[in-house]
Scaffold this motif. Structure first.
Motif, PDB file in Angstrom:
ATOM      1  N   PRO A 177       0.803  -1.223   0.000  1.00 15.98           N
ATOM      2  CA  PRO A 177       0.000   0.000   0.000  1.00 15.98           C
ATOM      3  C   PRO A 177       0.834   1.270   0.000  1.00 15.98           C
ATOM      4  CG  PRO A 177      -0.054  -1.042   2.168  1.00 15.98           C
ATOM      5  CD  PRO A 177       0.812  -1.906   1.294  1.00 15.98           C
ATOM      6  N   ASN A 178       0.374   2.237  -0.752  1.00 12.28           N
ATOM      7  CA  ASN A 178       0.927   3.583  -0.654  1.00 12.28           C
ATOM      8  C   ASN A 178       0.678   4.066   0.779  1.00 12.28           C
ATOM      9  OD1 ASN A 178       0.796   6.484  -0.551  1.00 12.28           O
ATOM     10  ND2 ASN A 178       0.720   6.528  -2.780  1.00 12.28           N
ATOM     11  N   PRO A 179       1.717   4.519   1.473  1.00 10.01           N
ATOM     12  CA  PRO A 179       1.520   4.869   2.886  1.00 10.01           C
ATOM     13  C   PRO A 179       0.540   6.022   3.089  1.00 10.01           C
ATOM     14  CG  PRO A 179       3.742   5.459   2.154  1.00 10.01           C
ATOM     15  CD  PRO A 179       3.110   4.674   1.054  1.00 10.01           C
ATOM     16  N   ALA A 180       0.393   6.895   2.120  1.00  8.33           N
ATOM     17  CA  ALA A 180      -0.537   8.017   2.280  1.00  8.33           C
ATOM     18  C   ALA A 180      -1.965   7.590   1.975  1.00  8.33           C
ATOM     19  CB  ALA A 180      -0.119   9.181   1.386  1.00  8.33           C
ATOM     20  N   THR A 181      -2.177   6.955   0.838  1.00  8.16           N
ATOM     21  CA  THR A 181      -3.542   6.702   0.377  1.00  8.16           C
ATOM     22  C   THR A 181      -4.010   5.286   0.635  1.00  8.16           C
ATOM     23  OG1 THR A 181      -2.753   5.951  -1.756  1.00  8.16           O
ATOM     24  CG2 THR A 181      -3.226   8.295  -1.551  1.00  8.16           C
ATOM     25  N   ARG A 182      -3.077   4.379   0.778  1.00 11.21           N
ATOM     26  CA  ARG A 182      -3.342   2.944   0.867  1.00 11.21           C
ATOM     27  C   ARG A 182      -3.920   2.373  -0.437  1.00 11.21           C
ATOM     28  NH1 ARG A 182      -3.498   1.295   7.052  1.00 11.21           N
ATOM     29  NH2 ARG A 182      -1.832   2.701   7.642  1.00 11.21           N
ATOM     30  N   TYR A 183      -3.834   3.156  -1.495  1.00 11.82           N
ATOM     31  CA  TYR A 183      -3.982   2.564  -2.821  1.00 11.82           C
ATOM     32  C   TYR A 183      -2.789   1.641  -3.032  1.00 11.82           C
ATOM     33  CZ  TYR A 183      -7.659   5.453  -5.024  1.00 11.82           C
ATOM     34  OH  TYR A 183      -8.836   6.032  -5.389  1.00 11.82           O
ATOM     35  N   ALA A 184      -2.817   0.880  -4.127  1.00 10.48           N
ATOM     36  CA  ALA A 184      -1.687  -0.005  -4.406  1.00 10.48           C
ATOM     37  C   ALA A 184      -0.524   0.808  -4.968  1.00 10.48           C
ATOM     38  CB  ALA A 184      -2.104  -1.084  -5.393  1.00 10.48           C
ATOM     39  N   LEU A 185       0.576   0.818  -4.217  1.00 10.56           N
ATOM     40  CA  LEU A 185       1.820   1.346  -4.795  1.00 10.56           C
ATOM     41  C   LEU A 185       2.252   0.346  -5.871  1.00 10.56           C
ATOM     42  CD1 LEU A 185       3.712   3.789  -4.056  1.00 10.56           C
ATOM     43  CD2 LEU A 185       5.142   2.120  -2.890  1.00 10.56           C
ATOM     44  N   VAL A 186       2.116  -0.909  -5.500  1.00 14.52           N
ATOM     45  CA  VAL A 186       2.184  -2.032  -6.450  1.00 14.52           C
ATOM     46  C   VAL A 186       1.257  -3.117  -5.894  1.00 14.52           C
ATOM     47  CG1 VAL A 186       3.614  -3.817  -7.510  1.00 14.52           C
ATOM     48  CG2 VAL A 186       4.594  -1.564  -7.073  1.00 14.52           C
TER      49      VAL A 186
END
Lengths: 265, 783
Positions: A177-186
């Motif tokens: 998870p992207n630490p800011a959004t928790r979208y997938a960084l990958v």
């Protein structure tokens, strides 16, 4: 927000009519992307055509070799569905890892897939599982559906009604998870169907993509060790303040191995 | 953990009385303040980091239906208002010359100097009309070269931001004896050097800033409701210095405030702008910052780069410490501004450790970024990071044990009281005992097993400690006023400002405890210039130290007056009357009088001796603290690092704090936990990042990472209470900031411990997964 009108059709036909009547209409599903965009005045539709009251657009149906999820089904329902948890556990896990409880109780699978955010989770499942996207006009193979950043094969006014996921023999999904959004960084989904293996990667590039080199290696031997580093070149990957393209390339390998391990239980 | 004996409210774990209101949506925050017929204001902000304003055309916007007023820099100039002053406590260069203070006007005049700087104020019937109008304002900017990093700003040839500040330098600073430090370095066996970054962060209070201004043309008086931590001082600045309307004509109130952390301490342009608008329009005007504007315009914190050097002997004895810092100020001097990287970061240099000599220098340059001002700790987190990182780094370089190094060099209790090389008066404490207790509670026995379990998963586990020294107190004076109301309620007004930390509970707890009253009868007022004459607000962990002491002092004075009333009734001398548990009594007699009885008697002259007037128990007193207090404590932390991805999980956290007396342990622990969360955020993920063109890249919560509940470890918090300070009436040392003073070095030390087998001994904050992964990869590559 700028001013807009809102329409609440109750059938697919009414949806089409409402869209036709609107000067610049836009579908509103769960609104988890569209509403923030409107609030920031980044879009100016004349009308929102809400899909919430359209009959027959929500629900999950399990068949013998596939599970069908209607477009307006919320992420929380997918995450909690017993059939999905048992047949495609990685899909339930994926849905349960989207955003936060507010997002999961509002956001819909159809909205997410139609939006095709490069960092969204669902595209990895649709492509990784080789799902079929069913619209009010036709059926579209996952491989032909995602055409670019925020871009899909959907025609103007075409509406996703459901998505049919074939049940794999084994499947795993690992998201960093992207630490800011928790979208997938990958995020990497690996699914095995008999002699076929599919690997789909989200978050790393401008659009979800498959990794044929990994698929071949895993077809030969479905084990984490089959995936060597450097199978995905960094050149075309996303590069931003959250992760460089070389870090994303590295993560794809790590997460793919972990997804295979998860699939193997 | 100590056993508490509740006495005068001290030591009672009183549950927070404000929480029901806050948690059920009944808090009254700034956006809940609405005045009949109010207009709405929004601020047009600069999209340019550095540019000349060639022209502003507001004609189309002004013609829009519903637009009431547009104010530009030229308009502002013509009002003759003064700039917002800075109150930095350090005001002169090392050579004695004056610090450079550029004019900080509420609106940019002729030139913008950071992205987000207010360029125009728009007032309209609705917020949406304000937005429409802002889109119609045409500003012609001519871009100038800009500089955002402090190290770049002081280089020769860097873009110049202010003519009055050559080389962009606002101020330089030194503290300590350089000769002594140099001799210590020359004598020592080793000198270890580490360059480190204290990353730029922002407070991100849950409630953004906002204000409502009203003006009464009949009386000429203004009222300002403001989501601020510092009502009295900011009233004086706004009314007397900037607008020159006279502070008696500005009633300044903060309703409930949803977080501040220093970011709501300063005087900001927007409330000043809407006071002007309210007067022009003779209407109330409301302005609320949105989240994106908050990132652009709330003062930022930290942002220092430092070269730290420690000199030590072969046996581990510390000899000398030298720190050279460059601290970013942004485009203007903030309200405290240049003090933070200079004086503020100097005082706790060296922590609770013995040194022959310490020398600190700093340069504070201007850059094309949002101004910086205090953020929770303001200088002490920087000082703590310097010493506690250099100790671990030196230990790694010299093959020493960082815990043993600390053990060997802590100032022993018998050396107290002492004056530190930085001039701090350290009156009391027991650093070795606090340190040993920190180690004792941190489950060292189970560590080897946990390492084994981590290794089995392919993870690396590390343990880190820090032993911080703090200095707290903030504004030195505070008022506490008690008024007994006819309905039986007791109004307690204090000049401190709670932004959520529980003053409403703890001040009432103290008053109720001292006087033997019921908590539910106490009505708490704060942050209102009509409620108290003076008020030091919130900052420097001062709430209990100064505010709680004022409540205690006023309580004692009330009791003395009560004794006189009781003595009058019983016809004895006042010194024969004693007070205990809410009752006055005369020992050896059956004469008793409850505090309630005394209160009920105070308004009738017949009940009073000749020297008392009706209402004599309604007392206000001002307490003034002595020199600042010295909290201290140990933090210990365990982390698990995934070497394949660089991900860090903080997996255990132990704290022993010496805050002196603990008045309410639940509130103290709440402060410690919140501070650790902010420290963890800074250590692992938070980062305000401007790109080379001066654009703020981390301008929303989509890009600025904040820690969430699942990022937080289980925390074990204990208190050392055997060294109460005599600097205030309660023996307290200030708890508000310590958590984020101790957490960053403890966490970074633990990560570096986990990575030591790779030869990774330092990574600059924030320790993002990618940075950790790269550090491991690079270390492996270089062997």
């Amino acid at each position: 927000m700028y001013d807009f009108g809102i329409k609440n059709p109750t059938s697919i036909d009414d949806v089409k009519a409402a869209l036709g009547d609107a000067e610049d209409g836009q579908f509103l599903a769960g609104g988890q992307t569209l509403i923030p965009v409107l609030k920031q005045r980044l879009a100016m539709p004349s009308d929102l055509i809400s899909l919430s009251r359209v009959d027959g657009l929500s629900g999950i149906t399990a068949g013998g070799d596939s599970i069908s999820i209607k477009a307006m089904t919320r992420h929380a329902e997918v995450a909690a569905n017993a059939d999905i948890k048992s047949a495609i556990p990685a899909l339930a896990k994926l849905a349960g890892g989207i955003g936060d409880p507010h997002v999961r109780n509002r956001g819909t699978i159809g909205g997410s897939v139609a939006n095709n955010d490069p960092a969204a989770d669902y595209p990895a499942a649709v492509l990784g599982l080789g799902a079929t996207v069913i619209t009010n006009e036709r059926e579209i193979d996952a491989d032909n559906f995602f055409t670019g950043m925020f871009d899909t094969a959907l025609n103007e006014g075409e509406l996703i009604t459901e998505i049919s996921f074939p049940i794999p023999e084994a499947v795993g999904y690992i998201k960093f998870p992207n630490p800011a959004t928790r979208y997938a960084l990958v995020g990497v989904m690996v699914a095995k169907f008999g002699n076929t293996v599919r690997v789909a990667v989200t978050g790393a590039g401008p659009c979800v993509f498959r990794v044929p080199e990994m698929e071949q290696a895993l077809t030969a031997s479905f084990s984490p060790d089959s995936i060597k580093d450097g199978l995905v070149p960094a050149d075309d990957l996303n590069n931003d303040i959250h992760a460089s393209r070389e870090y994303r390339a590295h993560l794809i390998g790590v997460l793919a191995r972990r997804a295979v391990a998860e699939a193997n239980g | 953990m100590a056993t508490y004996v509740a006495r005068n409210g001290i030591g009672e774990n009183q549950r927070r009385v404000e929480d029901v209101r806050f948690l059920t949506g009944h808090g009254k925050y700034i956006d809940d303040v609405n005045i009949e017929n109010q207009a709405y204001a929004m601020v047009l902000r600069s999209p340019e980091a550095h540019a000349d304003i060639k022209s502003i055309d507001v004609s189309e916007a002004a013609a829009l239906d519903g637009v009431l007023l547009i104010v530009t820099g030229d308009d502002w100039k013509s009002t003759g208002y003064d700039p917002i002053p800075t109150k930095s406590a350090v005001r002169t260069f090392i050579d004695g010359s004056d610090m450079k203070v550029p004019p900080h006007h509420a609106l940019a005049i002729d030139r913008v100097r950071y992205v987000g700087q207010p360029v125009a104020l728009v007032v309209a019937e609705t917020q949406d009309i304000c937005r429409d109008a802002m889109e119609l304002i045409e500003v012609d900017y001519e871009s100038l070269p800009s500089v955002t990093h402090q190290s770049e700003a002081i280089k020769e040839g860097a873009p110049q931001i202010w003519d009055i500040a050559p080389g962009n330098v606002c101020l330089d600073f030194e503290l300590g004896d350089e000769e002594v430090q140099k001799k210590a370095f020359a004598d020592a066996d080793h000198v270890i050097t580490l360059n480190m970054v204290n990353n730029r962060v922002t407070a991100t209070p849950m409630e953004p800033r906002g204000a409502v201004a009203d003006f009464d043309p009949e009386t000429g008086k203004f009222t300002l409701w403001n989501s601020s931590q510092n009502i009295h001082a900011n009233r004086d600045t706004i009314a007397d210095v900037v607008l020159k309307i006279g502070k008696e004509n500005l009633h300044h109130i903060a309703p409930d405030v949803g977080g501040g952390f220093g970011g709501k301490n300063g005087v900001y342009p927007e409330p000043i702008l809407i006071l002007h608008a309210a007067k022009e329009l003779k209407r109330a005007v409301k302005w609320i910052n949105d989240r994106s504007e908050s990132f652009l315009s709330d003062t930022h914190g930290r942002d220092q780069v430092s070269k730290v050097q420690i000199a030590l002997d072969n046996d581990g004895t510390f000899r000398g410490l030298r720190t050279e810092s460059v601290g970013n100020l942004g485009a203007f001097c903030g309200t405290v501004g240049s003090f933070t990287p200079t004086g503020g970061s100097s005082r706790t240099q060296g922590g609770p450790f013995k040194f022959d000599g310490i020398y600190y220098t700093a340069i504070a340059p201007f850059t094309n970024t949002c101004p910086l001002d205090p953020y929770r700790g303001a200088g002490r987190p920087e000082g703590s990071y310097h010493i506690d990182r250099i100790i671990d780094y030196a230990a790694a370089q010299l093959g020493m044990d960082p815990i043993e190094l600390r053990r060997k060099n802590l100032i022993p209790p018998e050396a107290l009281p002492m004056k530190s090389p930085m001039g701090l008066d350290i009156d009391c404490g027991n650093f070795p005992e606090v340190f040993e207790e920190t180690i004792r509670i941190s489950d060292r026995e189970g560590y080897a097993k946990r390492v084994e379990a981590s290794e089995a998963k392919g993870m690396k586990r590390g343990f880190g400690v820090c032993m911080y020294l703090e200095c707290t107190g903030g504004g030195p004076k505070e008022e506490a006023k008690v008024t007994f109301l006819d309905n039986g309620k007791v109004e307690l007004s204090v000049g401190t400002a709670s932004t959520g930390m529980g003053h409403e509970t703890v001040h009432a707890q103290l008053l109720a405890g001292h006087l033997g009253l019921a908590m539910e009868d106490i009505v708490f007022r704060q942050s209102d210039t009509d409620a108290t004459e003076i008020g030091g607000g919130h900052g420097g962990s001062r709430g209990l130290e100064v505010g709680g002491s004022a409540v205690t002092q006023t309580s004692r004075q009330i009791i003395e007056v009560g004794k006189k009333i009781a003595a009058h009734r019983f016809d004895v001398d006042a010194d024969k009357v004693e007070f205990e548990d809410g009752r006055f009594h005369v020992p050896g007699t059956n004469h008793t009088m409850t505090i309630r009885d005394a209160i009920d008697s105070q308004n009738d002259p017949d009940n009073l001796p000749d020297d008392l007037e009706p209402g004599c128990m309604n007392i206000s007193s001002v307490f003034e603290r002595g020199i600042i207090s010295i909290p201290n404590g140990g933090h210990a932390c365990e982390v698990e690092v995934d070497p394949e991805t660089g991900t860090i999980k903080v997996d255990g956290y132990w704290v022993v704090d010496d805050f002196g007396t603990i008045v309410n342990e639940m509130l103290a622990s709440g402060q410690v936990m919140g501070g650790i969360a902010q420290g963890l955020g800074q250590a692992l993920m938070e980062d305000i990042y401007y790109d080379e063109s001066g654009q703020l890249v981390t301008g929303s919560l989509m890009d600025y990472a904040l820690p969430r509940a699942d990022d937080m470890p289980r925390m074990v918090i204990a208190y050392y209470e055997d060294a109460p300070t005599e600097k205030n009436l309660l023996g307290v040392k200030g708890a508000g900031e310590a958590g984020c003073v101790g957490a960053p070095p403890a966490i970074v030390n633990a990560v570096c411990d986990a990575l030591k087998e790779y030869g990774v001994h330092h990574i600059d904050m924030p320790l993002t997964p990618e940075k950790v992964w790269k550090a491991i990869r690079d270390a492996k590559a270089t062997g």
